[in-house]
Scaffold this motif. Sequence first.
Motif, PDB file in Angstrom:
ATOM      1  N   TYR A 186      -4.850   7.103 -20.511  1.00  0.00           N
ATOM      2  CA  TYR A 186      -3.529   7.608 -20.164  1.00  0.00           C
ATOM      3  C   TYR A 186      -3.301   8.965 -20.818  1.00  0.00           C
ATOM      4  O   TYR A 186      -3.693   9.181 -21.974  1.00  0.00           O
ATOM      5  N   VAL A 188      -0.430  11.050 -22.403  1.00  0.00           N
ATOM      6  CA  VAL A 188       0.911  10.869 -22.961  1.00  0.00           C
ATOM      7  C   VAL A 188       1.587  12.230 -22.983  1.00  0.00           C
ATOM      8  O   VAL A 188       1.071  13.175 -23.591  1.00  0.00           O
ATOM      9  N   LEU A 197       3.831   7.906 -19.480  1.00  0.00           N
ATOM     10  CA  LEU A 197       2.404   7.617 -19.426  1.00  0.00           C
ATOM     11  C   LEU A 197       1.896   7.967 -18.040  1.00  0.00           C
ATOM     12  O   LEU A 197       2.487   7.567 -17.032  1.00  0.00           O
ATOM     13  N   TRP A 225       3.534   7.445 -28.414  1.00  0.00           N
ATOM     14  CA  TRP A 225       2.798   6.284 -27.907  1.00  0.00           C
ATOM     15  C   TRP A 225       3.431   4.985 -28.408  1.00  0.00           C
ATOM     16  O   TRP A 225       3.570   4.027 -27.647  1.00  0.00           O
ATOM     17  N   LYS A 229       4.772   2.200 -25.908  1.00  0.00           N
ATOM     18  CA  LYS A 229       4.170   0.864 -25.960  1.00  0.00           C
ATOM     19  C   LYS A 229       5.236  -0.201 -26.173  1.00  0.00           C
ATOM     20  O   LYS A 229       5.228  -1.251 -25.524  1.00  0.00           O
TER      21      LYS A 229
END
Length: 321
Positions: A186, A188, A197, A225, A229
């Motif tokens: 991915y 970012v 993403l 991230w 997440k």
Amino acid sequence: MKASRLLHLLLLLQARRRITTTELAERMEVSRRTVLRDVEALSTAGVPVYAERGRSGGIVLLPGARLNASHLEPRELEALSVLGLGGEQLERLGLTTAHETAARKIAARQATTSGTQRVARLADVILVDSAAWFADPAAGVDIADLASALRHGRRMRVEYRRSAEGRATTRVVDPYGLVMKAGRWYLVADDRSNGRLFALERLPAFESLETPAALRPGQTLRTVWAALKERTESPGQVSVTARLRASRLDLARRILGNRIQKVSGAEGEWCTVVVRYPDIESVRQLLQFGDHIEVITPQAARARIVRLARDLAGRHEAPAR
């Protein structure tokens, strides 16, 4: 010369083959004079690398060169052997040669060890396969080229296709870096100051712009991230209670993960699970358990399952198109 700096220099050259002294100094956070000394030392040691003068010159690694890991310590080499990047990922990053050479170096070092008890290599007792199950080779941009471009800290114009759309659109983003999660890569980046993403298999092209990336103050690849997440893995606010056949509980835990909030009665043929979703529509995920599940509450989730099941049954009762 530190082993870590040697490895860094060779990996950069292996990915690009030709890099200016100034860029190498910036990436390695040393002076240009230190870069030239390191290059001279490598050349003296037999590594086919040299400094090319002139406006278009730089530090050059000859094609077909192999990474010489003789200056690395055994612990550094072992760390390389269990980094968790698969063969395809190493190839796309231009690190296959480095990985193979490091593995040979570990074996050679251990074979010549004397006077100590033989200990198995980490790679002999730990196998990391980061590729997703049943995953096809992903198409998309060259990861090594993208990683190299990201080091300049510039905005990017990317072509990106969202999962629900048939064609890619163009957008300008402020990138932080790359993340590999569960076998998928991915990008970012901030899209209009919002973290996003971008799956690389749906990102066919990119272009670095001259404008510096306008990153949010205090934000880094790791912080952005972590927030993305957490947002992605958030179990949601809608609680769905269902009866699940106990023999499918392990499968449910693999598929639903932390969406399962509570399990009771698992010792019998059926158990009760409470699953959290962001909305009622997400309950369609439970259809994959077929006749091994029954949604109990809320009534809106139960009614949605009924409509989805009737639609599915109706299309299968008619002749195939």
